[in-house]
Design a protein around this motif. Sequence first.
Motif, mmCIF file in Angstrom:
data_model
loop_
_atom_site.group_PDB
_atom_site.id
_atom_site.type_symbol
_atom_site.label_atom_id
_atom_site.label_comp_id
_atom_site.label_asym_id
_atom_site.label_seq_id
_atom_site.Cartn_x
_atom_site.Cartn_y
_atom_site.Cartn_z
ATOM 1 N N PRO A 125 0.826 -1.214 0.000
ATOM 2 C CA PRO A 125 0.000 0.000 0.000
ATOM 3 C C PRO A 125 0.856 1.258 0.000
ATOM 4 N N LYS A 126 0.322 2.314 -0.612
ATOM 5 C CA LYS A 126 1.045 3.574 -0.630
ATOM 6 C C LYS A 126 1.249 4.086 0.793
ATOM 7 N N ASP A 127 2.402 4.738 0.993
ATOM 8 C CA ASP A 127 2.687 5.335 2.292
ATOM 9 C C ASP A 127 1.862 6.602 2.535
ATOM 10 N N TYR A 128 1.345 7.198 1.461
ATOM 11 C CA TYR A 128 0.653 8.468 1.624
ATOM 12 C C TYR A 128 -0.621 8.497 0.781
ATOM 13 N N HIS A 129 -1.552 9.363 1.182
ATOM 14 C CA HIS A 129 -2.779 9.615 0.429
ATOM 15 C C HIS A 129 -3.078 11.105 0.478
ATOM 16 N N VAL A 130 -3.534 11.619 -0.637
ATOM 17 C CA VAL A 130 -4.004 13.000 -0.676
ATOM 18 C C VAL A 130 -5.479 13.005 -0.295
ATOM 19 N N LEU A 131 -5.851 13.877 0.621
ATOM 20 C CA LEU A 131 -7.221 13.965 1.113
ATOM 21 C C LEU A 131 -7.866 15.246 0.605
ATOM 22 N N VAL A 132 -9.081 15.113 0.108
ATOM 23 C CA VAL A 132 -9.863 16.275 -0.322
ATOM 24 C C VAL A 132 -11.237 16.155 0.320
ATOM 25 N N GLY A 133 -11.678 17.217 0.977
ATOM 26 C CA GLY A 133 -12.949 17.146 1.692
ATOM 27 C C GLY A 133 -13.822 18.361 1.466
ATOM 28 N N VAL A 134 -15.124 18.130 1.521
ATOM 29 C CA VAL A 134 -16.097 19.225 1.547
ATOM 30 C C VAL A 134 -17.036 18.959 2.713
ATOM 31 N N GLY A 135 -17.535 20.030 3.313
ATOM 32 C CA GLY A 135 -18.377 19.836 4.483
ATOM 33 C C GLY A 135 -19.218 21.051 4.788
ATOM 34 N N PHE A 136 -19.759 21.034 6.010
ATOM 35 C CA PHE A 136 -20.636 22.126 6.433
ATOM 36 C C PHE A 136 -20.563 22.269 7.940
ATOM 37 N N ASN A 137 -20.366 23.512 8.406
ATOM 38 C CA ASN A 137 -20.452 23.822 9.831
ATOM 39 C C ASN A 137 -21.921 23.919 10.218
ATOM 40 N N VAL A 138 -22.317 23.197 11.252
ATOM 41 C CA VAL A 138 -23.752 23.111 11.577
ATOM 42 C C VAL A 138 -24.082 23.728 12.937
ATOM 43 N N THR A 139 -23.129 24.414 13.551
ATOM 44 C CA THR A 139 -23.396 25.015 14.871
ATOM 45 C C THR A 139 -23.675 26.507 14.719
ATOM 46 N N ALA A 140 -23.369 27.308 15.736
ATOM 47 C CA ALA A 140 -23.753 28.719 15.770
ATOM 48 C C ALA A 140 -23.351 29.457 14.503
ATOM 49 N N ILE A 141 -22.092 29.275 14.072
ATOM 50 C CA ILE A 141 -21.654 29.841 12.801
ATOM 51 C C ILE A 141 -21.760 28.731 11.772
ATOM 52 N N SER A 142 -22.693 28.837 10.843
ATOM 53 C CA SER A 142 -22.904 27.794 9.843
ATOM 54 C C SER A 142 -22.387 28.257 8.496
ATOM 55 N N GLY A 143 -21.992 27.269 7.659
ATOM 56 C CA GLY A 143 -21.518 27.602 6.331
ATOM 57 C C GLY A 143 -20.690 26.484 5.741
ATOM 58 N N PRO A 144 -20.430 26.531 4.438
ATOM 59 C CA PRO A 144 -19.670 25.481 3.760
ATOM 60 C C PRO A 144 -18.194 25.506 4.129
ATOM 61 N N SER A 145 -17.576 24.342 4.038
ATOM 62 C CA SER A 145 -16.154 24.220 4.340
ATOM 63 C C SER A 145 -15.487 23.341 3.287
ATOM 64 N N ALA A 146 -14.181 23.437 3.214
ATOM 65 C CA ALA A 146 -13.393 22.599 2.308
ATOM 66 C C ALA A 146 -12.021 22.386 2.918
ATOM 67 N N MET A 147 -11.381 21.287 2.541
ATOM 68 C CA MET A 147 -10.035 21.017 3.049
ATOM 69 C C MET A 147 -9.253 20.230 2.016
ATOM 70 N N ILE A 148 -7.934 20.321 2.112
ATOM 71 C CA ILE A 148 -7.016 19.476 1.356
ATOM 72 C C ILE A 148 -5.887 19.096 2.300
ATOM 73 N N GLY A 149 -5.482 17.827 2.264
ATOM 74 C CA GLY A 149 -4.472 17.385 3.215
ATOM 75 C C GLY A 149 -3.652 16.230 2.690
ATOM 76 N N LEU A 150 -2.695 15.809 3.494
ATOM 77 C CA LEU A 150 -1.823 14.687 3.178
ATOM 78 C C LEU A 150 -1.786 13.746 4.368
#
Length: 299
Positions: A125-150
């Motif tokens: 298996p590869k030692d690494y993976h690139v992560l891409v995410g989309v989401g939403f904050n659902v508490t007092a401050i709400s709104g769309p979110s995005a991330m990129i990671g390793l």
Amino acid sequence: MTLILTFASQADAQQKIQVTTFERNVTSLIGSMKQVQDNSGEACAVLRVRMTDNEFEIEPNLGVLYQEKATGEVRLWVPVDTKKLTVRHPGVLPLAGYEIPVRLEPKVTYDAEVEIVDEVRAIKPKDYHVLVGVGFNVTAISGPSAMIGLDYRHHVVEVGIVYGMNKTDDIFFYDSEINLKAAYNYKPFRVSLRYGYDFNLSDMFSATPQIGFAYNNLSGTAVQNTNSIGSFQSTSSISGLASVRLMARLSKQISLHLTPEYDFGLSKEGLCKLIGDNDKTFKSWTEGFSLNVGVIISF
């Protein structure tokens, strides 16, 4: 909400030559009916090798003294001290040094079968993976979110953003003589950097404790019919983050996640503090709990 995908090859296949059968034929009289002697005068053993095509070449380690070919098989008269075979076929790596599993006897026939098979080899298996995410904050401050990671051997580093859909109430700024200087409402935007370690709880679930920092910006929009002053247009703060990402894998590539988070203020401009004092919802965004849900894709 955030999304995670992973694409990785799990196996690779290549062809190889294999001797699938090698056994004594107790009923064959080929070796007795046609006797061939080796250089010492001893009768040879007979190898009757069945093949899937006629492109195979069989090379006993002591050579072949006589052979007969037919469709789908070859008969080889070899010295009884023969111990190994080399089998070749165009386009396939040769099978070198195959050890004959029995001791050969004079005038005895041995049936063997060779074929080309697919060898499946597991790929690390590869030692690494690139992560891409989309989401939403659902508490007092709400709104769309995005991330990129390793993700490197379960060590996860990522950069994320949140675009807040909330806005503050109109905030009015007065001078010392209670003359209106400016009036704004504000919307939040965040950029964060996080580090975490991914713990596999089972084949389906994992948990990733994380720590990090966030740059929080409040961008103002002037309220109509006021003489707004530029110094009130935006403000910012820095906060520390502590979170735990809980993930459920839908497949090897896609996971759902739920991420509770606590923010603690590290520094803020005076205007940011003033906005927080006037609107507790925005104060909790940089000093309190929040919750993000989403999907993560791992490549």
